[in-house]
Design a protein around this motif. Structure first.
Motif, PDB file in Angstrom:
ATOM      1  N   ILE A 114       1.557  -8.261  57.248  1.00  0.00           N
ATOM      2  CA  ILE A 114       2.509  -7.608  58.160  1.00  0.00           C
ATOM      3  C   ILE A 114       3.822  -8.393  58.229  1.00  0.00           C
ATOM      4  CG2 ILE A 114       0.729  -6.511  59.572  1.00  0.00           C
ATOM      5  CD1 ILE A 114       1.809  -8.672  61.703  1.00  0.00           C
ATOM      6  N   GLN A 115       4.796  -7.811  58.887  1.00  0.00           N
ATOM      7  CA  GLN A 115       6.142  -8.407  58.868  1.00  0.00           C
ATOM      8  C   GLN A 115       6.162  -9.789  59.509  1.00  0.00           C
ATOM      9  OE1 GLN A 115       9.145  -7.327  61.901  1.00  0.00           O
ATOM     10  NE2 GLN A 115       8.097  -5.363  61.887  1.00  0.00           N
ATOM     11  N   GLY A 116       6.889 -10.641  58.825  1.00  0.00           N
ATOM     12  CA  GLY A 116       7.046 -11.993  59.348  1.00  0.00           C
ATOM     13  C   GLY A 116       5.874 -12.912  59.064  1.00  0.00           C
ATOM     14  N   SER A 117       4.852 -12.412  58.361  1.00  0.00           N
ATOM     15  CA  SER A 117       3.683 -13.266  58.120  1.00  0.00           C
ATOM     16  C   SER A 117       4.004 -14.397  57.136  1.00  0.00           C
ATOM     17  CB  SER A 117       2.498 -12.432  57.614  1.00  0.00           C
ATOM     18  OG  SER A 117       2.882 -11.707  56.474  1.00  0.00           O
ATOM     19  N   GLY A 118       5.002 -14.152  56.304  1.00  0.00           N
ATOM     20  CA  GLY A 118       5.392 -15.199  55.355  1.00  0.00           C
ATOM     21  C   GLY A 118       5.198 -14.799  53.902  1.00  0.00           C
ATOM     22  N   LYS A 119       5.195 -13.485  53.628  1.00  0.00           N
ATOM     23  CA  LYS A 119       4.979 -13.012  52.252  1.00  0.00           C
ATOM     24  C   LYS A 119       6.048 -13.492  51.278  1.00  0.00           C
ATOM     25  CE  LYS A 119       5.139  -8.816  53.610  1.00  0.00           C
ATOM     26  NZ  LYS A 119       5.201  -9.151  55.011  1.00  0.00           N
ATOM     27  N   THR A 120       7.317 -13.259  51.673  1.00  0.00           N
ATOM     28  CA  THR A 120       8.398 -13.589  50.748  1.00  0.00           C
ATOM     29  C   THR A 120       8.433 -15.091  50.475  1.00  0.00           C
ATOM     30  OG1 THR A 120       9.617 -11.716  51.647  1.00  0.00           O
ATOM     31  CG2 THR A 120      10.858 -13.277  50.298  1.00  0.00           C
ATOM     32  N   THR A 121       8.318 -15.855  51.552  1.00  0.00           N
ATOM     33  CA  THR A 121       8.304 -17.310  51.391  1.00  0.00           C
ATOM     34  C   THR A 121       7.111 -17.728  50.521  1.00  0.00           C
ATOM     35  OG1 THR A 121       9.059 -17.351  53.683  1.00  0.00           O
ATOM     36  CG2 THR A 121       8.471 -19.457  52.701  1.00  0.00           C
ATOM     37  N   SER A 122       5.943 -17.148  50.779  1.00  0.00           N
ATOM     38  CA  SER A 122       4.743 -17.523  50.019  1.00  0.00           C
ATOM     39  C   SER A 122       4.830 -17.088  48.569  1.00  0.00           C
ATOM     40  CB  SER A 122       3.490 -16.919  50.667  1.00  0.00           C
ATOM     41  OG  SER A 122       3.332 -17.409  51.972  1.00  0.00           O
TER      42      SER A 122
ATOM     43  N   TYR B  23      12.365  -1.993  52.825  1.00  0.00           N
ATOM     44  CA  TYR B  23      12.607  -1.772  54.252  1.00  0.00           C
ATOM     45  C   TYR B  23      13.428  -2.854  54.924  1.00  0.00           C
ATOM     46  CZ  TYR B  23      10.078   2.487  54.723  1.00  0.00           C
ATOM     47  OH  TYR B  23       9.717   3.782  54.630  1.00  0.00           O
ATOM     48  N   ARG B  24      13.063  -4.075  54.634  1.00  0.00           N
ATOM     49  CA  ARG B  24      13.712  -5.173  55.345  1.00  0.00           C
ATOM     50  C   ARG B  24      15.120  -5.362  54.798  1.00  0.00           C
ATOM     51  NH1 ARG B  24      14.488 -10.675  56.129  1.00  0.00           N
ATOM     52  NH2 ARG B  24      13.034 -11.623  57.601  1.00  0.00           N
ATOM     53  N   PRO B  25      16.115  -5.294  55.656  1.00  0.00           N
ATOM     54  CA  PRO B  25      17.465  -5.542  55.150  1.00  0.00           C
ATOM     55  C   PRO B  25      17.537  -6.976  54.638  1.00  0.00           C
ATOM     56  CG  PRO B  25      17.474  -4.907  57.504  1.00  0.00           C
ATOM     57  CD  PRO B  25      16.062  -5.102  57.103  1.00  0.00           C
TER      58      PRO B  25
ATOM     59  N   ASP C 124      17.926  -9.785  48.521  1.00  0.00           N
ATOM     60  CA  ASP C 124      18.715 -11.016  48.363  1.00  0.00           C
ATOM     61  C   ASP C 124      17.872 -12.260  48.630  1.00  0.00           C
ATOM     62  OD1 ASP C 124      21.084  -9.789  47.684  1.00  0.00           O
ATOM     63  OD2 ASP C 124      21.539  -9.341  49.791  1.00  0.00           O
ATOM     64  N   GLN C 125      17.024 -12.168  49.630  1.00  0.00           N
ATOM     65  CA  GLN C 125      16.175 -13.332  50.005  1.00  0.00           C
ATOM     66  C   GLN C 125      15.333 -13.800  48.812  1.00  0.00           C
ATOM     67  OE1 GLN C 125      13.164 -12.433  52.938  1.00  0.00           O
ATOM     68  NE2 GLN C 125      12.653 -14.577  53.317  1.00  0.00           N
ATOM     69  N   LEU C 126      14.639 -12.849  48.180  1.00  0.00           N
ATOM     70  CA  LEU C 126      13.749 -13.238  47.076  1.00  0.00           C
ATOM     71  C   LEU C 126      14.542 -13.582  45.811  1.00  0.00           C
ATOM     72  CD1 LEU C 126      10.786 -13.661  46.346  1.00  0.00           C
ATOM     73  CD2 LEU C 126      10.687 -11.302  45.552  1.00  0.00           C
TER      74      LEU C 126
ATOM     75  N   THR D  61      -0.404 -18.968  56.672  1.00  0.00           N
ATOM     76  CA  THR D  61       0.889 -19.647  56.806  1.00  0.00           C
ATOM     77  C   THR D  61       1.095 -20.284  58.181  1.00  0.00           C
ATOM     78  OG1 THR D  61       1.973 -17.658  57.603  1.00  0.00           O
ATOM     79  CG2 THR D  61       1.968 -17.996  55.233  1.00  0.00           C
ATOM     80  N   LYS D  62       2.120 -21.073  58.266  1.00  0.00           N
ATOM     81  CA  LYS D  62       2.602 -21.704  59.507  1.00  0.00           C
ATOM     82  C   LYS D  62       1.572 -22.634  60.145  1.00  0.00           C
ATOM     83  CE  LYS D  62       5.354 -17.581  59.980  1.00  0.00           C
ATOM     84  NZ  LYS D  62       5.857 -16.495  60.768  1.00  0.00           N
ATOM     85  N   LEU D  63       0.800 -23.277  59.316  1.00  0.00           N
ATOM     86  CA  LEU D  63      -0.180 -24.222  59.857  1.00  0.00           C
ATOM     87  C   LEU D  63       0.464 -25.553  60.224  1.00  0.00           C
ATOM     88  CD1 LEU D  63      -3.526 -23.694  57.986  1.00  0.00           C
ATOM     89  CD2 LEU D  63      -3.182 -23.825  60.431  1.00  0.00           C
ATOM     90  N   ASP D  64       1.762 -25.651  59.971  1.00  0.00           N
ATOM     91  CA  ASP D  64       2.465 -26.870  60.364  1.00  0.00           C
ATOM     92  C   ASP D  64       2.820 -26.826  61.843  1.00  0.00           C
ATOM     93  OD1 ASP D  64       3.944 -24.661  59.287  1.00  0.00           O
ATOM     94  OD2 ASP D  64       5.775 -25.770  59.701  1.00  0.00           O
ATOM     95  N   GLY D  65       2.736 -25.636  62.435  1.00  0.00           N
ATOM     96  CA  GLY D  65       3.084 -25.502  63.851  1.00  0.00           C
ATOM     97  C   GLY D  65       1.940 -25.919  64.751  1.00  0.00           C
TER      98      GLY D  65
ATOM     99  N   ILE E 203      -2.689 -22.815  52.098  1.00  0.00           N
ATOM    100  CA  ILE E 203      -2.101 -22.803  53.429  1.00  0.00           C
ATOM    101  C   ILE E 203      -0.615 -23.132  53.308  1.00  0.00           C
ATOM    102  CG2 ILE E 203      -4.225 -23.361  54.686  1.00  0.00           C
ATOM    103  CD1 ILE E 203      -3.290 -26.255  54.812  1.00  0.00           C
ATOM    104  N   GLY E 204       0.161 -22.516  54.177  1.00  0.00           N
ATOM    105  CA  GLY E 204       1.589 -22.807  54.229  1.00  0.00           C
ATOM    106  C   GLY E 204       1.814 -23.819  55.330  1.00  0.00           C
ATOM    107  N   VAL E 205       2.516 -24.897  54.998  1.00  0.00           N
ATOM    108  CA  VAL E 205       2.683 -25.959  55.992  1.00  0.00           C
ATOM    109  C   VAL E 205       4.159 -26.276  56.243  1.00  0.00           C
ATOM    110  CG1 VAL E 205       0.419 -27.015  55.627  1.00  0.00           C
ATOM    111  CG2 VAL E 205       2.338 -27.691  54.175  1.00  0.00           C
ATOM    112  N   GLY E 206       5.024 -25.287  56.025  1.00  0.00           N
ATOM    113  CA  GLY E 206       6.431 -25.516  56.269  1.00  0.00           C
ATOM    114  C   GLY E 206       7.259 -24.413  55.627  1.00  0.00           C
ATOM    115  N   GLU E 207       8.556 -24.474  55.813  1.00  0.00           N
ATOM    116  CA  GLU E 207       9.411 -23.397  55.310  1.00  0.00           C
ATOM    117  C   GLU E 207       9.898 -23.657  53.891  1.00  0.00           C
ATOM    118  OE1 GLU E 207      12.048 -21.417  58.104  1.00  0.00           O
ATOM    119  OE2 GLU E 207      11.593 -22.976  59.559  1.00  0.00           O
ATOM    120  N   LYS E 208       9.734 -24.884  53.410  1.00  0.00           N
ATOM    121  CA  LYS E 208      10.282 -25.219  52.090  1.00  0.00           C
ATOM    122  C   LYS E 208       9.339 -24.784  50.957  1.00  0.00           C
ATOM    123  CE  LYS E 208      11.399 -29.654  53.031  1.00  0.00           C
ATOM    124  NZ  LYS E 208      11.159 -29.749  54.481  1.00  0.00           N
TER     125      LYS E 208
END
Ligand code: GTP
Ligand code: MG
Length: 436
Positions: A107-115, A138-140, A144-146, A246-250, A271-276
């Motif tokens: 779902i949105q914001g889960s971290g697909k593009t980053t992952s 859909y997402r404006p 560009d992000q990817l 994702t976001k297991l660094d939080g 697991i995703g542990v950050g935004e980088k």
């Protein structure tokens, strides 16, 4: 703090503070654990299986030397949770077909593009030629992000900002990337949509038309138990092969992981542990559960259990090779003494009921004396009796209420037995066809 983790911590603290872990108390703890798991949306059947396993293991296990009942129960709980989360093995990305097509959903914001970008970089570092497709119409700014992320890592990107049909983009993208000779194609999909049903329907359409080799579900670990429902919805339209949490660094400790795994039967791969880009780690169930249970001393308990298991393995190997340690002798004598008086034991074997009274009695006395002596030895001494020097022997005699001579007698008897064992092992080796 997350409800699930809070519940688990309560179970853990109840185990640690309980005075007597008898059947009634263990039953109460198990019921509490069942409540916690059910609240986290873990499948009912699975909850029952886990809790039954814990009970069975706890009551059938002999207390290993040096461990308390509490520690054994905690270790069993830990092992069961690890098993539930996929066990010891870590995920391996297998490319058995070229190109391997992988679709990331969530779902949105889960971290697909980053992952998608993180995974692309991970695979590229392992020598694969990677291509990514932006199928999010859909997402404006999704395109560009990817695109920017892909350029940064240096993987081939495909997208079409004017096209609104996600299935067409994916089809064209796969064709384009095949021509480029990539090994792996990663498809980043939409998370926003008109509504959730339209999103799920779009995933189904892409999945049906493209037939990805693997679908990875991306889950935000901060959402807790809602992960179960989400996972189920996606799993129905495109069977989930693995999960990225994702976001297991939080602050989240990822109780939702259990629900998602339970709903899909898929394993957590990363697991995703950050935004980088590099903030992606292979999932390790052991580490994860230790963190979930949040016990500072858990690691220590586990290390001690591992040491015990290592010792047991070494002993089994040593015995098979005809070697005998004092620890083996101690175990044997303990078994014998728990069977009852020696004369009775010999009677059971038949043919030897007439053992002179005195001899049997002497044997029994010796057994309890030897056990007392060996109780006063350290694990190292039991495993390596050759280190027993005069001062150690004196200490052991004092500690066991015996004399140094008694200790030496035991050592002499042990040496004799060891020799016999060795001869036995050797003679067995000479006999062809006889294997144990
Ligand atoms: N701290 C942290 N932030 C993350 C992690 N993974 C993703 N994010 C952040 O979460 C936000 C959403 O990530 P995206 O990758 O855009 O999520 P998405 O699933 O593609 O979202 P949609 O395209 O809207 O569906 C971004 O700000 C990311 O930087 C992570 O492991 N740790
Ligand atoms: Mg996205």
């Amino acid at each position: 703090m997350e409800q699930f983790r809070e519940g688990l911590l309560k179970v853990v603290s109840r185990i640690r503070t309980s005075v007597m872990l008898d059947k009634k108390e263990v039953d109460a703890i198990i019921r509490e654990l069942q409540r916690v798991l059910l609240k986290a949306d873990v499948d009912v059947k699975l909850v029952f299986e886990i809790t039954q396993n814990i009970k069975k293991k706890f009551f059938s296990q002999q207390l290993p030397p040096g461990f308390s009942k509490k520690e054994v129960l905690l270790k069993i709980l830990y092992d069961e949770l690890v098993r539930l989360l996929g066990g010891e093995e870590t995920y391996e990305f297998v490319v058995d077909k070229r190109p391997k097509i992988v679709m990331l959903v969530g779902i949105q914001g889960s971290g697909k593009t980053t992952s998608t970008a993180k995974l692309a970089s991970y695979l590229q570092k392992r020598g694969y030629r990677v291509g990514v497709i932006c199928a999010d119409t859909y997402r404006p700014g999704a395109y560009d992000q990817l695109k920017q992320l892909s350029e940064k890592i240096g993987v081939i990107f495909y997208g079409d900002p004017r096209e609104k049909n996600a299935v067409k983009i994916v089809k064209d993208g796969v064709g384009f990337l095949k021509n480029k000779g990539v090994d792996v194609i990663l498809i980043d999909t939409a998370g926003r949509h008109k509504d959730e049903i339209s999103l799920i329907n779009e995933m189904k359409e892409i999945s049906d038309k493209i037939k990805p080799d693997e679908t990875i579900l991306v889950i935000d670990s901060t959402i807790g138990k809602a992960a179960g429902k989400q996972a189920e919805a996606f799993h129905k339209v495109s069977p989930i092969g693995s999960i990225i949490l994702t976001k297991l660094d939080g602050t989240a400790k990822g109780g939702g992981a259990l629900s998602a795994v339970s709903a899909t039967g898929a394993k957590i791969a990363f697991i995703g542990v950050g935004e980088k880009i590099d903030d992606l780690e292979l999932f390790n169930a052991r580490k994860f559960v230790a963190r979930l249970l949040g016990m500072p001393d858990l690691e220590n308990i586990i290390k001690r259990f591992e040491r015990l298991e290592r010792i047991e393995r070494e002993r089994a190997k040593a015995i098979a090779a005809g070697k005998l340690t004092l620890l083996d002798l101690k175990d044997q004598l303990k078994q014998i003494s728990s069977m009852g008086p020696l004369s009775k034991i010999l009677e059971m074997f038949g043919g030897m009921p007439s053992l002179p009274e005195g001899v049997a009695k002497k044997g029994e006395e010796n057994i309890s004396k030897w056990l007392a002596i060996m109780d006063s030895m350290t694990m190292e001494e039991l495993l390596h009796p050759e280190i027993l020097d005069k001062s150690r022997i004196n200490r052991i005699a004092r500690g066991s209420g015996t004399t140094p001579r008694d200790v030496r007698e035991l050592l002499a008897a042990y040496k004799k037995m060891k020799k016999l064992m060795r001869q036995f092992a050797r003679s067995r080796k000479k006999l062809p066809g006889l294997r144990i």
